[in-house]
Design an enzyme around this catalytic site. Structure first.
Site, PDB file in Angstrom:
ATOM      1  NE  ARG A 198      -4.268  -1.361  -0.021  1.00  0.00           N
ATOM      2  CZ  ARG A 198      -4.446  -2.338  -0.894  1.00  0.00           C
ATOM      3  NH1 ARG A 198      -3.500  -2.610  -1.777  1.00  0.00           N
ATOM      4  NH2 ARG A 198      -5.556  -3.055  -0.882  1.00  0.00           N
ATOM      5  CD  GLU A 235      -3.543   3.327  -6.372  1.00  0.00           C
ATOM      6  OE1 GLU A 235      -4.614   2.707  -6.614  1.00  0.00           O
ATOM      7  OE2 GLU A 235      -2.535   2.763  -5.938  1.00  0.00           O
ATOM      8  CG  HIS A 279      -3.325  -0.626  -7.313  1.00  0.00           C
ATOM      9  ND1 HIS A 279      -3.780   0.113  -6.253  1.00  0.00           N
ATOM     10  CD2 HIS A 279      -3.223  -1.899  -6.861  1.00  0.00           C
ATOM     11  CE1 HIS A 279      -3.952  -0.687  -5.199  1.00  0.00           C
ATOM     12  NE2 HIS A 279      -3.615  -1.911  -5.555  1.00  0.00           N
TER      13      HIS A 279
END
Length: 316
Positions: A230, A259, A277
């Protein structure tokens, strides 16, 4: 009567029919606007919610779902799910621990290889007709550190040790007596002992900025950082400074604080490799992830133990 599942995720659409085939009615709401509309229009019918850690489920939303009994999170992290609000209502929470671990581990090693071997730069030089040949480090025999030795961390460790003959160390909340790898008592101690540092830890208060400027200083100017955990685990400002000033050699990042926005400061750097991601995405991972959700929902609504329960705080 079929159970109604509010689906907030957007990455496993091709495999959502597995839920429908198991008898669940789906309400799909993958955008913020559709999410709010779905909760307003169908809140009193929803029995379960399917979400991701970054998407979460917040206290106000939980309060607007009077029938909600279970929250299923795909992926290991659940940082934006309000666990206290769930606990106060006796709502169960599950995650997808381990379901996509092989895929994430593959991507971590791909980022490491691309970064250390300058693959993006070499590709670009060929396309420009420059034929540049940088002298790049090898991975074999190097020292790898892993922050977070859960299912993903273990999969990375196996690839590094068995595939590249690396020595593996790790930092975890506590030592694991079931692994042959070296435990380090802090992230800073781990960084000082390795050439490559891979972050595979979940988000949340306990890991916020665990990798800070001191850890990056310990990693040093020949060290490389990979983050497939993360973004919040790494202090982004400290990372940009360390990369810009040459205090670490490079970074490979699949996760970011806001994001899909990525800081321009990162985009401008030539010693980083960035991906959007996607570490946990593959057809097999998506299918396994949704199948785990199906099994958790079936177990819950039949009164059986959950396969991957998340520990909740005491009700308040």
């Amino acid at each position: 009567m079929s159970r109604v599942v509010l689906v907030l995720v957007e990455a496993v659409n091709d495999y959502l029919p597995l839920l429908e085939q198991a008898g669940f009615e789906l309400i799909r709401a993958p955008t913020p606007a559709s999410r709010a509309e779905a909760i307003a229009a169908h809140g009193e019918r929803i029995d379960a919610v399917l979400t991701r850690g970054p998407l979460g489920l917040y206290a106000a939303e939980i309060a607007a779902l009077p029938r909600l009994k279970i929250i299923c999170v795909i992926g290991a992290g659940y940082e934006h799910v309000d666990l206290q609000a769930a606990s106060n209502r006796s709502i169960s929470v599950t995650n997808g621990a381990g379901a996509n671990a092989p895929t994430v581990a593959d991507h971590a090693m791909a980022l490491l290889l691309a970064l250390v071997r300058s693959i993006p730069q070499a590709d670009a030089s060929v396309r420009r007709g420059e034929w540049l040949k940088p002298m790049c480090p090898t991975l074999e025999g190097k020292r790898l550190g892993i922050v977070g030795l859960g299912a993903v961390g273990l999969a990375i460790a196996r690839r590094a040790a068995n595939g590249f003959d690396m020595s593996v160390s790790y930092h975890n909340r506590q030592p694991r007596p079931d692994v042959p790898y070296t435990y380090r008592a802090s992230a800073r101690e781990l960084a000082a002992a390795v050439d490559f540092l891979i972050v595979a830890a979940p988000g949340g208060d306990a890991t916020h900025h665990l990798v800070d400027h001191r850890v990056l200083e310990a990693l040093g100017p020949q060290g490389y950082l990979i983050n497939i955990g993360r973004a919040s685990v790494v202090d982004t400002a400290a990372l940009v400074a360390a990369l810009t000033e040459g205090r670490i050699a490079g970074a490979g990042l699949d996760v970011f604080d806001e994001e899909p926005r990525v800081p321009d400061a990162l985009k401008r750097l030539s010693n980083v490799v960035l991906t959007p991601h996607i570490a946990g995405q593959s057809p097999q991972a998506a299918q396994d992830t949704v199948q785990l959700v199906v099994l958790n929902l079936q177990a819950f609504f039949s009164g059986q133990p959950l396969l991957t329960p998340v520990r909740l705080p005491a009700p308040q």
